[in-house]
Design an enzyme around this catalytic site. Structure first.
Site, short mmCIF file in Angstrom:
data_model
loop_
_atom_site.label_atom_id
_atom_site.label_comp_id
_atom_site.label_asym_id
_atom_site.label_seq_id
_atom_site.Cartn_x
_atom_site.Cartn_y
_atom_site.Cartn_z
N PHE A 87 0.83 -1.21 0.00
CA PHE A 87 0.00 0.00 0.00
C PHE A 87 0.86 1.26 0.00
CE2 PHE A 87 -2.37 2.81 3.23
CZ PHE A 87 -2.98 3.57 2.26
N ASP A 98 10.08 -6.69 -3.57
CA ASP A 98 8.99 -7.18 -2.72
C ASP A 98 8.92 -8.69 -2.90
OD1 ASP A 98 6.29 -7.65 -1.54
OD2 ASP A 98 6.11 -5.46 -1.68
N ASN A 99 8.63 -9.41 -1.82
CA ASN A 99 8.46 -10.86 -1.99
C ASN A 99 7.00 -11.23 -2.21
OD1 ASN A 99 7.31 -10.66 0.57
ND2 ASN A 99 8.49 -12.35 1.45
N THR A 130 2.49 -10.07 1.10
CA THR A 130 1.29 -9.27 1.35
C THR A 130 1.08 -8.20 0.29
OG1 THR A 130 2.46 -7.71 2.80
CG2 THR A 130 1.43 -9.61 3.85
N ASP A 144 13.11 -11.62 -1.36
CA ASP A 144 12.91 -11.55 0.08
C ASP A 144 14.14 -10.87 0.68
OD1 ASP A 144 12.61 -11.93 2.79
OD2 ASP A 144 12.18 -14.08 2.66
N ASN A 198 19.96 -6.24 6.26
CA ASN A 198 20.37 -6.41 4.85
C ASN A 198 20.14 -5.13 4.05
OD1 ASN A 198 21.19 -9.06 5.21
ND2 ASN A 198 19.21 -9.92 4.62
N TYR A 234 4.90 -7.89 15.50
CA TYR A 234 5.03 -6.65 14.71
C TYR A 234 5.66 -5.54 15.54
CZ TYR A 234 3.70 -2.71 11.69
OH TYR A 234 3.70 -1.59 10.89
N LYS A 261 9.43 -3.91 14.78
CA LYS A 261 9.67 -2.50 14.43
C LYS A 261 10.55 -1.81 15.47
CE LYS A 261 7.37 -1.96 10.56
NZ LYS A 261 8.05 -1.58 9.29
N THR A 299 -3.04 4.97 8.43
CA THR A 299 -3.12 5.59 7.10
C THR A 299 -4.11 4.80 6.25
OG1 THR A 299 -0.79 6.22 7.34
CG2 THR A 299 -1.75 6.40 5.14
#
Length: 312
Positions: free
Chosen positions: A11, A31-32, A35, A56, A98, A144, A148, A174
């Site tokens: 998104f 992007d893997n 999602t 990934d 990475n 999560y 973060k 958002t």
């Protein structure tokens, strides 16, 4: 500038790619797709300054010389990160390292997409960047939240020990086009239910609060932060606070929905309140959001209508 965006098919990542391309940059998106969706990038298929690589970032990688790295790779909705808990922890730890290694190798700037979830169920309101948070480190949301928080620690370590030019944005709720229709977040849940003529689900008594920022406002703030010299976290979000029940009623009114509202038990560790103090963003970046919730919902309706049609 040649710029790397991780989580580019998500998104926020896809909207960020658009903004960076609009400024004349060349963008490499990775992007893997665990999602993210290629539908979010379909409009860039013929854009010569955009390249996409499915990978990934939890595995070592190198996309060649870049001048900036925006690290947005992570499941971000409760539905996704609770389904992909270990993957979320891995991308927030090894994946962040990475991505930082790419920035370190090429002397590139680096911006980390962090989150208001670092504040947990806050005991300080509104939330200021100096608040350390109230997070349950072993609860269902911890995969999560702690991913973060670890990311932030890692970014600061690379800044302090290796001199990487790092930035961190703490993103508050958002919404807007390209938000996953089935990701369990407030706006997408309520909008999809109302458009289907289903009852609107409100958890708890609906008195818990959120602050909803339209995606274009958020991306503008992030781009401004990337150009600043601030290494410490900066809140980017809309400081107008809504209860979940008020939000449900706003969506009902916008759509002329006759759907009833049903109340279900509050999930464990669900924050009771969420509102950013954006004083730092105002002072440092000259930024504040422009789009009110009703206007943002109006600009999102067509997208969600298409999502309903595509799933019928």
């Amino acid at each position: 500038m040649r710029i790397l965006v991780t989580g580019a098919a998500g998104f926020l990542g896809s909207h960020l790619c658009d903004a960076l391309l609009a400024e004349g940059n060349e963008v490499v998106g990775v992007d893997n797709l665990c999602t993210g969706s290629m539908a979010n990038l379909a409009h860039l298929k013929t854009e010569p300054r955009f390249a996409f690589e499915k990978r990934d970032i939890s595995l070592p990688f190198d996309v060649g010389a870049v001048g900036y790295v925006f690290n947005f790779a992570s499941p971000a909705s409760p539905v996704d990160y609770m389904r992909l808990g270990v993957e979320t922890l891995r991308v927030g730890s090894v994946g962040t390292m990475n991505a930082l290694d790419v920035a370190k190798k090429y002397g590139a700037g680096f911006l980390q997409a962090s989150t208001s979830e670092c504040y947990g169920d806050p005991e300080v309101h509104p939330q200021v960047e100096t608040y350390w948070g109230n997070v349950n480190p072993i609860g269902p949301r911890s995969v999560y939240d702690e991913a973060k928080r670890f990311s932030e620690a890692t970014v600061m370590a690379y800044h302090r020990y290796y001199g990487v030019k790092t930035r961190m944005v703490r993103i508050f709720n958002t919404y807007g086009p390209r938000l996953q229709a089935n990701d369990g977040r407030v706006i997408s849940n309520l909008m999809m239910q109302a458009l289907r003529g289903e009852s609107l689900t409100v958890y708890g008594d609906g008195s818990q609060t959120r602050s909803f920022c339209y995606v274009s406002d958020l991306i503008e703030g992030i781009v401004r932060l990337a150009k600043s010299d601030e290494a410490l976290p900066v809140n980017i979000g809309n400081p107008t606070e809504w209860t979940i029940l008020e939000c449900a009623k706003e969506i009902q009114a916008l759509l002329g929905s006759q759907s009833s509202i049903v109340f279900k038990p509050l999930p464990q560790d669900d924050p009771k309140q969420r509102r950013p103090d954006i004083s730092k963003a105002k002072t440092l970046l000259g930024w504040e959001p422009k789009v009110a919730l009703r206007k943002g919902l109006e600009m999102s309706v067509e997208y969600f209508k298409k999502q309903v049609s595509s799933k019928q």
